[in-house]
Motif scaffolding. Sequence first.
Motif, PDB file in Angstrom:
ATOM      1  N   THR A   1      -3.813  -6.315   3.709  1.00  0.00           N
ATOM      2  CA  THR A   1      -4.441  -6.090   5.010  1.00  0.00           C
ATOM      3  C   THR A   1      -3.390  -6.030   6.106  1.00  0.00           C
ATOM      4  OG1 THR A   1      -6.453  -7.244   4.309  1.00  0.00           O
ATOM      5  CG2 THR A   1      -6.097  -6.991   6.675  1.00  0.00           C
ATOM      6  N   VAL A   2      -2.448  -6.957   6.050  1.00  0.00           N
ATOM      7  CA  VAL A   2      -1.363  -6.957   7.036  1.00  0.00           C
ATOM      8  C   VAL A   2      -0.480  -5.728   6.842  1.00  0.00           C
ATOM      9  CG1 VAL A   2       0.603  -8.241   7.943  1.00  0.00           C
ATOM     10  CG2 VAL A   2      -1.420  -9.469   7.152  1.00  0.00           C
ATOM     11  N   GLY A   3      -0.271  -5.352   5.593  1.00  0.00           N
ATOM     12  CA  GLY A   3       0.538  -4.168   5.324  1.00  0.00           C
ATOM     13  C   GLY A   3      -0.065  -2.900   5.888  1.00  0.00           C
ATOM     14  N   THR A   4      -1.373  -2.911   6.092  1.00  0.00           N
ATOM     15  CA  THR A   4      -2.033  -1.754   6.696  1.00  0.00           C
ATOM     16  C   THR A   4      -1.519  -1.493   8.106  1.00  0.00           C
ATOM     17  OG1 THR A   4      -4.019  -2.288   5.405  1.00  0.00           O
ATOM     18  CG2 THR A   4      -4.292  -0.738   7.218  1.00  0.00           C
ATOM     19  N   ALA A   5      -1.013  -2.531   8.767  1.00  0.00           N
ATOM     20  CA  ALA A   5      -0.476  -2.363  10.125  1.00  0.00           C
ATOM     21  C   ALA A   5       0.673  -1.360  10.130  1.00  0.00           C
ATOM     22  CB  ALA A   5       0.003  -3.707  10.677  1.00  0.00           C
ATOM     23  N   ILE A   6       1.502  -1.399   9.101  1.00  0.00           N
ATOM     24  CA  ILE A   6       2.615  -0.454   9.006  1.00  0.00           C
ATOM     25  C   ILE A   6       2.081   0.963   8.853  1.00  0.00           C
ATOM     26  CG2 ILE A   6       4.686   0.166   7.692  1.00  0.00           C
ATOM     27  CD1 ILE A   6       4.869  -2.765   6.823  1.00  0.00           C
ATOM     28  N   VAL A   7       1.008   1.100   8.069  1.00  0.00           N
ATOM     29  CA  VAL A   7       0.392   2.411   7.881  1.00  0.00           C
ATOM     30  C   VAL A   7      -0.210   2.911   9.186  1.00  0.00           C
ATOM     31  CG1 VAL A   7      -1.360   3.706   6.602  1.00  0.00           C
ATOM     32  CG2 VAL A   7      -0.080   1.884   5.462  1.00  0.00           C
TER      33      VAL A   7
ATOM     34  N   GLY B   1      -0.021   6.810  13.505  1.00  0.00           N
ATOM     35  CA  GLY B   1      -0.066   7.094  14.935  1.00  0.00           C
ATOM     36  C   GLY B   1       1.107   7.938  15.378  1.00  0.00           C
ATOM     37  N   VAL B   2       2.301   7.585  14.898  1.00  0.00           N
ATOM     38  CA  VAL B   2       3.502   8.338  15.278  1.00  0.00           C
ATOM     39  C   VAL B   2       3.471   9.743  14.700  1.00  0.00           C
ATOM     40  CG1 VAL B   2       6.009   8.442  15.073  1.00  0.00           C
ATOM     41  CG2 VAL B   2       4.911   6.256  15.531  1.00  0.00           C
ATOM     42  N   SER B   3       3.258   9.845  13.395  1.00  0.00           N
ATOM     43  CA  SER B   3       3.334  11.154  12.736  1.00  0.00           C
ATOM     44  C   SER B   3       2.190  12.077  13.139  1.00  0.00           C
ATOM     45  CB  SER B   3       3.350  10.973  11.220  1.00  0.00           C
ATOM     46  OG  SER B   3       2.180  10.308  10.785  1.00  0.00           O
ATOM     47  N   GLY B   4       1.028  11.514  13.403  1.00  0.00           N
ATOM     48  CA  GLY B   4      -0.131  12.336  13.699  1.00  0.00           C
ATOM     49  C   GLY B   4      -0.166  12.898  15.109  1.00  0.00           C
TER      50      GLY B   4
ATOM     51  N   ILE C   1       2.811  13.111  17.307  1.00  0.00           N
ATOM     52  CA  ILE C   1       4.124  13.361  17.893  1.00  0.00           C
ATOM     53  C   ILE C   1       4.206  14.727  18.574  1.00  0.00           C
ATOM     54  CG2 ILE C   1       5.155  14.301  15.774  1.00  0.00           C
ATOM     55  CD1 ILE C   1       7.717  12.761  16.576  1.00  0.00           C
ATOM     56  N   MET C   2       3.542  15.741  18.009  1.00  0.00           N
ATOM     57  CA  MET C   2       3.548  17.062  18.634  1.00  0.00           C
ATOM     58  C   MET C   2       2.776  17.045  19.953  1.00  0.00           C
ATOM     59  SD  MET C   2       5.493  18.846  16.834  1.00  0.00           S
ATOM     60  CE  MET C   2       5.193  20.419  17.651  1.00  0.00           C
ATOM     61  N   LEU C   3       1.656  16.318  19.973  1.00  0.00           N
ATOM     62  CA  LEU C   3       0.906  16.166  21.215  1.00  0.00           C
ATOM     63  C   LEU C   3       1.750  15.435  22.256  1.00  0.00           C
ATOM     64  CD1 LEU C   3      -1.706  16.339  22.876  1.00  0.00           C
ATOM     65  CD2 LEU C   3      -2.424  14.189  21.785  1.00  0.00           C
ATOM     66  N   GLY C   4       2.491  14.418  21.801  1.00  0.00           N
ATOM     67  CA  GLY C   4       3.364  13.686  22.713  1.00  0.00           C
ATOM     68  C   GLY C   4       4.430  14.570  23.328  1.00  0.00           C
ATOM     69  N   ALA C   5       4.983  15.476  22.528  1.00  0.00           N
ATOM     70  CA  ALA C   5       5.998  16.393  23.045  1.00  0.00           C
ATOM     71  C   ALA C   5       5.414  17.321  24.107  1.00  0.00           C
ATOM     72  CB  ALA C   5       6.594  17.202  21.895  1.00  0.00           C
ATOM     73  N   LYS C   6       4.204  17.818  23.866  1.00  0.00           N
ATOM     74  CA  LYS C   6       3.548  18.714  24.826  1.00  0.00           C
ATOM     75  C   LYS C   6       3.224  17.991  26.133  1.00  0.00           C
ATOM     76  CE  LYS C   6       3.035  22.714  22.647  1.00  0.00           C
ATOM     77  NZ  LYS C   6       3.485  24.009  23.212  1.00  0.00           N
ATOM     78  N   LEU C   7       2.697  16.775  26.007  1.00  0.00           N
ATOM     79  CA  LEU C   7       2.339  16.011  27.198  1.00  0.00           C
ATOM     80  C   LEU C   7       3.577  15.636  28.008  1.00  0.00           C
ATOM     81  CD1 LEU C   7      -0.454  13.675  25.774  1.00  0.00           C
ATOM     82  CD2 LEU C   7      -0.732  15.621  27.303  1.00  0.00           C
ATOM     83  N   GLY C   8       4.687  15.363  27.297  1.00  0.00           N
ATOM     84  CA  GLY C   8       5.932  15.065  27.983  1.00  0.00           C
ATOM     85  C   GLY C   8       6.409  16.238  28.825  1.00  0.00           C
ATOM     86  N   GLN C   9       6.248  17.449  28.298  1.00  0.00           N
ATOM     87  CA  GLN C   9       6.619  18.644  29.070  1.00  0.00           C
ATOM     88  C   GLN C   9       5.682  18.831  30.265  1.00  0.00           C
ATOM     89  OE1 GLN C   9       6.677  22.042  26.457  1.00  0.00           O
ATOM     90  NE2 GLN C   9       8.085  21.096  25.027  1.00  0.00           N
ATOM     91  N   ARG C  10       4.418  18.587  30.047  1.00  0.00           N
ATOM     92  CA  ARG C  10       3.423  18.852  31.094  1.00  0.00           C
ATOM     93  C   ARG C  10       3.572  17.903  32.286  1.00  0.00           C
ATOM     94  NH1 ARG C  10      -1.385  21.537  31.721  1.00  0.00           N
ATOM     95  NH2 ARG C  10      -2.907  20.569  33.112  1.00  0.00           N
TER      96      ARG C  10
ATOM     97  N   CYS D   1       0.510   1.028  19.281  1.00  0.00           N
ATOM     98  CA  CYS D   1       1.976   1.147  19.227  1.00  0.00           C
ATOM     99  C   CYS D   1       2.376   2.483  18.617  1.00  0.00           C
ATOM    100  CB  CYS D   1       2.576   0.001  18.401  1.00  0.00           C
ATOM    101  SG  CYS D   1       2.602  -1.605  19.223  1.00  0.00           S
ATOM    102  N   GLY D   2       1.635   2.928  17.610  1.00  0.00           N
ATOM    103  CA  GLY D   2       1.921   4.214  16.987  1.00  0.00           C
ATOM    104  C   GLY D   2       1.740   5.367  17.959  1.00  0.00           C
ATOM    105  N   LEU D   3       0.675   5.313  18.769  1.00  0.00           N
ATOM    106  CA  LEU D   3       0.449   6.353  19.772  1.00  0.00           C
ATOM    107  C   LEU D   3       1.563   6.351  20.817  1.00  0.00           C
ATOM    108  CD1 LEU D   3      -3.404   5.996  20.358  1.00  0.00           C
ATOM    109  CD2 LEU D   3      -2.221   7.746  19.023  1.00  0.00           C
ATOM    110  N   ALA D   4       1.974   5.151  21.219  1.00  0.00           N
ATOM    111  CA  ALA D   4       3.081   5.055  22.182  1.00  0.00           C
ATOM    112  C   ALA D   4       4.374   5.580  21.570  1.00  0.00           C
ATOM    113  CB  ALA D   4       3.259   3.603  22.628  1.00  0.00           C
ATOM    114  N   GLY D   5       4.589   5.287  20.297  1.00  0.00           N
ATOM    115  CA  GLY D   5       5.773   5.790  19.612  1.00  0.00           C
ATOM    116  C   GLY D   5       5.776   7.305  19.511  1.00  0.00           C
ATOM    117  N   ALA D   6       4.602   7.893  19.304  1.00  0.00           N
ATOM    118  CA  ALA D   6       4.498   9.353  19.239  1.00  0.00           C
ATOM    119  C   ALA D   6       4.886   9.989  20.568  1.00  0.00           C
ATOM    120  CB  ALA D   6       3.069   9.759  18.872  1.00  0.00           C
TER     121      ALA D   6
END
Length: 201
Positions: A53-59, A64-67, A69-78, A115-120
Amino acid sequence: MNTKTMSTAGEPQDPWLPMIVIAMGQALMSFNVAALPISMGGMVSDFGVPPTTVGTAIVMYSLGVSGFIMLGAKLGQRFGSKLFFQSAVSLFLIALIVMVFSPTASVMLAAQALCGLAGAALVPTLVVLIANHFRGEQQSKALGWLGSARAMAGVLAFLIIGTLERFVSWRVAFSLLIVHAIAILILSFKLKPSVSRPEVK
């Protein structure tokens, strides 16, 4: 007063403070993902759940990051890399606060998803910030330091987080990351203003 220095080749060199801020952003992500497996024993005992269950946190963090990251790049430009960097660090800070005070494993997992979304948002923004602040040979060095920051943060996480988790608490260990995120936010106001591109969809 001109704060630029000159390299041996006579090329103007910008101050390295922005690189420190950028490297701290990279270290924040590396500390977090390295601290999770180190703190697993304490979380299992605290929440009374199986290690899987705790290991799921890593997943959750990785998804969040991998899913997104492209949206994060676009928003950063915008919205502009500086503003988006500050927003991403703020989201990371909120997620870490939730993480430290999480009463259940489910809340902890939700915090790591944030945290994953922030990392993305942070990953593509770090490279853009380097491009905004440095040129030529200095830019190449800055990119090298960005990669080194990740490795060095991972090693420090095992030493610092591991010691705190073993002798104090995993919550105290993650509290250090809250202080780290606050320091990044304060120093981020030293970054150059960035140009937003509203036409980016």
